[in-house]
Structures are given as structure tokens and as C-alpha cells.
Design a protein around this motif. Structure first.
Motif, PDB file in Angstrom:
ATOM      1  N   ASP A  89       0.820  -1.217   0.000  1.00 27.98           N
ATOM      2  CA  ASP A  89       0.000   0.000   0.000  1.00 27.98           C
ATOM      3  C   ASP A  89       0.854   1.267   0.000  1.00 27.98           C
ATOM      4  OD1 ASP A  89       1.065  -0.117   2.514  1.00 27.98           O
ATOM      5  OD2 ASP A  89      -0.847  -0.071   3.592  1.00 27.98           O
ATOM      6  N   CYS A  90       2.100   1.155  -0.446  1.00 26.14           N
ATOM      7  CA  CYS A  90       3.022   2.288  -0.379  1.00 26.14           C
ATOM      8  C   CYS A  90       2.910   3.149  -1.639  1.00 26.14           C
ATOM      9  CB  CYS A  90       4.452   1.785  -0.200  1.00 26.14           C
ATOM     10  SG  CYS A  90       5.065   0.837  -1.588  1.00 26.14           S
ATOM     11  N   PRO A  91       3.552   4.322  -1.668  1.00 25.11           N
ATOM     12  CA  PRO A  91       3.556   5.162  -2.867  1.00 25.11           C
ATOM     13  C   PRO A  91       4.177   4.440  -4.055  1.00 25.11           C
ATOM     14  CG  PRO A  91       4.306   6.418  -0.960  1.00 25.11           C
ATOM     15  CD  PRO A  91       4.227   4.994  -0.525  1.00 25.11           C
ATOM     16  N   LEU A  92       3.647   4.745  -5.258  1.00 26.61           N
ATOM     17  CA  LEU A  92       4.122   4.134  -6.497  1.00 26.61           C
ATOM     18  C   LEU A  92       4.704   5.229  -7.388  1.00 26.61           C
ATOM     19  CD1 LEU A  92       1.106   1.739  -7.223  1.00 26.61           C
ATOM     20  CD2 LEU A  92       3.214   1.248  -5.956  1.00 26.61           C
ATOM     21  N   VAL A  93       5.968   5.075  -7.750  1.00 30.70           N
ATOM     22  CA  VAL A  93       6.721   6.090  -8.490  1.00 30.70           C
ATOM     23  C   VAL A  93       6.848   5.641  -9.941  1.00 30.70           C
ATOM     24  CG1 VAL A  93       8.877   7.383  -8.622  1.00 30.70           C
ATOM     25  CG2 VAL A  93       8.036   6.586  -6.388  1.00 30.70           C
ATOM     26  N   ALA A  94       6.507   6.527 -10.882  1.00 30.15           N
ATOM     27  CA  ALA A  94       6.659   6.211 -12.306  1.00 30.15           C
ATOM     28  C   ALA A  94       6.939   7.495 -13.070  1.00 30.15           C
ATOM     29  CB  ALA A  94       5.408   5.526 -12.852  1.00 30.15           C
ATOM     30  N   HIS A  95       7.473   7.344 -14.274  1.00 27.01           N
ATOM     31  CA  HIS A  95       7.771   8.496 -15.123  1.00 27.01           C
ATOM     32  C   HIS A  95       6.634   8.673 -16.109  1.00 27.01           C
ATOM     33  CE1 HIS A  95      10.627  11.535 -16.234  1.00 27.01           C
ATOM     34  NE2 HIS A  95      10.542  11.218 -17.520  1.00 27.01           N
ATOM     35  N   ASN A  96       5.997   9.861 -16.093  1.00 24.70           N
ATOM     36  CA  ASN A  96       4.719  10.046 -16.780  1.00 24.70           C
ATOM     37  C   ASN A  96       3.731   9.053 -16.199  1.00 24.70           C
ATOM     38  OD1 ASN A  96       2.795  11.060 -18.512  1.00 24.70           O
ATOM     39  ND2 ASN A  96       3.491   9.884 -20.286  1.00 24.70           N
ATOM     40  N   ALA A  97       3.544   9.161 -14.884  1.00 28.52           N
ATOM     41  CA  ALA A  97       2.845   8.133 -14.106  1.00 28.52           C
ATOM     42  C   ALA A  97       1.411   7.916 -14.548  1.00 28.52           C
ATOM     43  CB  ALA A  97       2.885   8.506 -12.619  1.00 28.52           C
ATOM     44  N   GLY A  98       0.760   8.926 -15.083  1.00 33.17           N
ATOM     45  CA  GLY A  98      -0.617   8.750 -15.527  1.00 33.17           C
ATOM     46  C   GLY A  98      -0.746   7.644 -16.558  1.00 33.17           C
ATOM     47  N   PHE A  99       0.248   7.517 -17.443  1.00 33.71           N
ATOM     48  CA  PHE A  99       0.235   6.471 -18.462  1.00 33.71           C
ATOM     49  C   PHE A  99       0.315   5.094 -17.815  1.00 33.71           C
ATOM     50  CE2 PHE A  99       2.554   3.506 -21.167  1.00 33.71           C
ATOM     51  CZ  PHE A  99       1.831   3.559 -22.351  1.00 33.71           C
ATOM     52  N   ASP A 100       1.313   4.889 -16.943  1.00 40.18           N
ATOM     53  CA  ASP A 100       1.489   3.579 -16.321  1.00 40.18           C
ATOM     54  C   ASP A 100       0.325   3.238 -15.396  1.00 40.18           C
ATOM     55  OD1 ASP A 100       4.340   2.717 -17.159  1.00 40.18           O
ATOM     56  OD2 ASP A 100       4.612   4.780 -16.506  1.00 40.18           O
ATOM     57  N   PHE A 101      -0.196   4.227 -14.673  1.00 37.83           N
ATOM     58  CA  PHE A 101      -1.341   3.976 -13.802  1.00 37.83           C
ATOM     59  C   PHE A 101      -2.570   3.582 -14.617  1.00 37.83           C
ATOM     60  CE2 PHE A 101       1.002   5.267 -10.234  1.00 37.83           C
ATOM     61  CZ  PHE A 101       0.235   5.132  -9.091  1.00 37.83           C
ATOM     62  N   SER A 102      -2.752   4.193 -15.790  1.00 35.48           N
ATOM     63  CA  SER A 102      -3.930   3.851 -16.589  1.00 35.48           C
ATOM     64  C   SER A 102      -3.890   2.395 -17.031  1.00 35.48           C
ATOM     65  CB  SER A 102      -4.044   4.778 -17.809  1.00 35.48           C
ATOM     66  OG  SER A 102      -3.017   4.512 -18.756  1.00 35.48           O
ATOM     67  N   PHE A 103      -2.707   1.907 -17.410  1.00 42.83           N
ATOM     68  CA  PHE A 103      -2.590   0.503 -17.808  1.00 42.83           C
ATOM     69  C   PHE A 103      -2.671  -0.427 -16.604  1.00 42.83           C
ATOM     70  CE2 PHE A 103      -1.347   2.119 -21.900  1.00 42.83           C
ATOM     71  CZ  PHE A 103      -1.705   1.112 -22.782  1.00 42.83           C
ATOM     72  N   LEU A 104      -1.989  -0.075 -15.512  1.00 43.35           N
ATOM     73  CA  LEU A 104      -2.037  -0.917 -14.316  1.00 43.35           C
ATOM     74  C   LEU A 104      -3.469  -1.034 -13.801  1.00 43.35           C
ATOM     75  CD1 LEU A 104      -0.708  -2.496 -12.023  1.00 43.35           C
ATOM     76  CD2 LEU A 104      -0.253  -0.318 -10.883  1.00 43.35           C
ATOM     77  N   ASN A 105      -4.157   0.090 -13.684  1.00 47.25           N
ATOM     78  CA  ASN A 105      -5.528   0.049 -13.181  1.00 47.25           C
ATOM     79  C   ASN A 105      -6.476  -0.618 -14.161  1.00 47.25           C
ATOM     80  OD1 ASN A 105      -5.113   1.187 -10.634  1.00 47.25           O
ATOM     81  ND2 ASN A 105      -5.209   3.273 -11.432  1.00 47.25           N
ATOM     82  N   GLY A 106      -6.214  -0.460 -15.454  1.00 38.80           N
ATOM     83  CA  GLY A 106      -7.044  -1.156 -16.434  1.00 38.80           C
ATOM     84  C   GLY A 106      -6.927  -2.665 -16.299  1.00 38.80           C
ATOM     85  N   GLU A 107      -5.694  -3.154 -16.146  1.00 39.78           N
ATOM     86  CA  GLU A 107      -5.490  -4.594 -15.977  1.00 39.78           C
ATOM     87  C   GLU A 107      -6.092  -5.078 -14.652  1.00 39.78           C
ATOM     88  OE1 GLU A 107      -4.500  -6.490 -18.239  1.00 39.78           O
ATOM     89  OE2 GLU A 107      -3.010  -5.525 -19.527  1.00 39.78           O
ATOM     90  N   LEU A 108      -5.935  -4.282 -13.585  1.00 39.65           N
ATOM     91  CA  LEU A 108      -6.516  -4.664 -12.297  1.00 39.65           C
ATOM     92  C   LEU A 108      -8.034  -4.754 -12.394  1.00 39.65           C
ATOM     93  CD1 LEU A 108      -4.348  -2.520  -9.831  1.00 39.65           C
ATOM     94  CD2 LEU A 108      -4.231  -4.999 -10.192  1.00 39.65           C
ATOM     95  N   ALA A 109      -8.652  -3.813 -13.094  1.00 34.42           N
ATOM     96  CA  ALA A 109     -10.105  -3.826 -13.244  1.00 34.42           C
ATOM     97  C   ALA A 109     -10.563  -5.078 -13.996  1.00 34.42           C
ATOM     98  CB  ALA A 109     -10.569  -2.567 -13.971  1.00 34.42           C
TER      99      ALA A 109
END
Length: 230
Positions: free
Chosen positions: A83-103
Motif C-alpha cells: 500500500d506504499c507510494p508508487l513512483v513512475a515516469h509520466n505516471a498517468g500512463f502507467d497507472f492507466s494501464f495498471l488500473n485497467g489490468e486490475l479492473a
């Protein structure tokens, strides 16, 4: 403080448009120091990889055909992310794919409160400069010789070093740590090590030792002499 730096490789630019994750790499930081713990997986996207994406990461349909599906790795991934912070470069892109796969797997998404975007930090710290991962590695003297193609784990390890520099450098916690080796499994399963700069040598020269000895001999009634005689 525990943080996870992560990166994804995908079949394209739009998860809603049908693109999927083909690789994910995660690196654990504790107080901004790499612990050596990582998570890495190739993923069968269940769709063809366009030539434009293949040219970026080099992961072919044939290579990915026998890799696990995302739902096969999701539990191990979520356990590593915690449940810790998640660091990414242009994080919105990686979060959109990660959350899409999780969904798609029926798992809760990672909220924006966990998002740390190094691109936003870089733009704030270096306005007007180039902010790609390559450019930031060059700015901070981070070795890019192993980066022939994009790779999720290698890029996450490089980004972890960039993130440390963007947020104050290695002395942020006034602690000492040994650099963890930086490895990536390539599609040919051949690990490549990123060069880590050796420690600098601060040993005194012979001339400096001689001047120090002469200085000590010239001291009148030094405390250690009194202690020895007592």
C-alpha cells in the motif's frame, strides 16, 4: 519509508483502445535506497504486438505467446506493491494501464493518492530542459550503456536512481548503503549489469603522512604523553 518505482511496456498507447501490458518491472526503495528486491514479469497480452511497439521494447508475439496472463501474476504483483507510494515516469500512463489490468481481474485500482510522477518533479526542478528518462540519466551521470531497448525492470531501476537524485540525492536520510546490483532479464534471458561507479579513494599521500608526523613531533606536552606517563 517504503516506495515502489515501476514501469510498464505495452502494445500501444491506449488501454481503453485495446492495448495491454506486456511487461512490468518494480523496484523497492526504503528511505530512497534500493533494497535489491524487485518484481518482474512478462505478460501475454492476448493480442498482436504492433511493429511500432515491438521497435520500442523488442518483445514479439512469439516471445510473449507462452508467458502468463496478467491475472496469473496479479496476486504476486499486488503483494509486492503493498500500500506504499508508487513512483513512475509520466505516471498517468502507467497507472492507466495498471488500473485497467486490475479492473479486468476484478481487483481494486491504485488511487491517485499513491501516484508519484517523476516527470512532474523533473519539470519543476529543471524547467525548459529535456525530461525523458534518457535525458535525466545523462544529467545525473547515470550509466545508460545497458539500455539498448526499453525494458520495464531496467527502466524502473534507472528511474529509481533518477528519483533519488530528483528528491535530494543519496544523502537524503544521512545514511550509508551499498548500491544494489542492477539487473535485467532480456528476452534472451541474458542478464546485463549496469555499471556502478566505484567509491573514491581518499587515502593520504606519503608526503601528507610525513607532514602530519612532523607536526605531531613538534607538539609540546601533548595530552597522550601525560596519560602514558601517569
Amino acid at each position: 519509508m517504503r516506495e515502489i518505482v515501476f514501469d510498464t511496456e505495452t502494445t500501444g498507447l491506449s488501454f481503453p483502445g485495446g492495448d495491454r501490458i506486456v511487461e512490468i518491472g518494480c523496484v523497492e526503495l526504503h528511505n530512497r535506497v534500493m533494497t535489491g528486491r524487485t518484481f518482474h514479469a512478462y505478460v501475454n497480452p492476448q493480442r498482436p504486438v504492433p511493429i511500432e511497439a515491438f521497435n520500442v521494447h523488442g518483445l514479439s508475439d512469439r516471445f510473449l505467446s507462452d508467458k502468463p496472463l496478467f491475472h496469473d501474476i496479479v496476486e504476486d504483483l499486488l503483494e509486492f506493491l503493498g500500500d506504499c507510494p508508487l513512483v513512475a515516469h509520466n505516471a498517468g500512463f502507467d497507472f492507466s494501464f495498471l488500473n485497467g489490468e486490475l479492473a479486468r481481474c476484478g481487483r481494486p485500482h491504485c488511487g491517485p493518492d499513491r501516484m508519484v510522477d517523476t516527470l512532474t518533479i523533473a519539470r519543476s526542478r529543471h524547467p525548459g530542459a529535456k525530461h525523458s528518462l534518457d535525458a535525466l540519466c545523462s544529467r545525473y551521470g547515470i550509466d545508460l550503456s545497458a539500455r539498448q531497448l526499453h525494458g520495464a525492470l531496467l527502466d524502473a531501476q534507472l528511474l529509481a536512481q533518477v528519483y533519488v537524485e530528483l528528491t535530494g540525492g543519496r544523502q537524503i536520510t544521512l545514511g550509508l548503503a551499498v548500491d544494489a546490483p542492477i539487473m535485467r532479464e532480456t528476452p534472451a534471458e541474458a542478464p546485463t549489469r549496469v555499471h556502478v561507479r566505484p567509491a573514491r579513494n581518499f587515502a593520504p599521500s606519503a608526503a601528507e603522512l610525513a607532514r602530519h608526523a612532523a607536526f605531531v613531533m613538534g607538539l609540546e606536552e601533548p595530552l597522550w604523553a601525560s596519560a602514558a606517563s601517569g
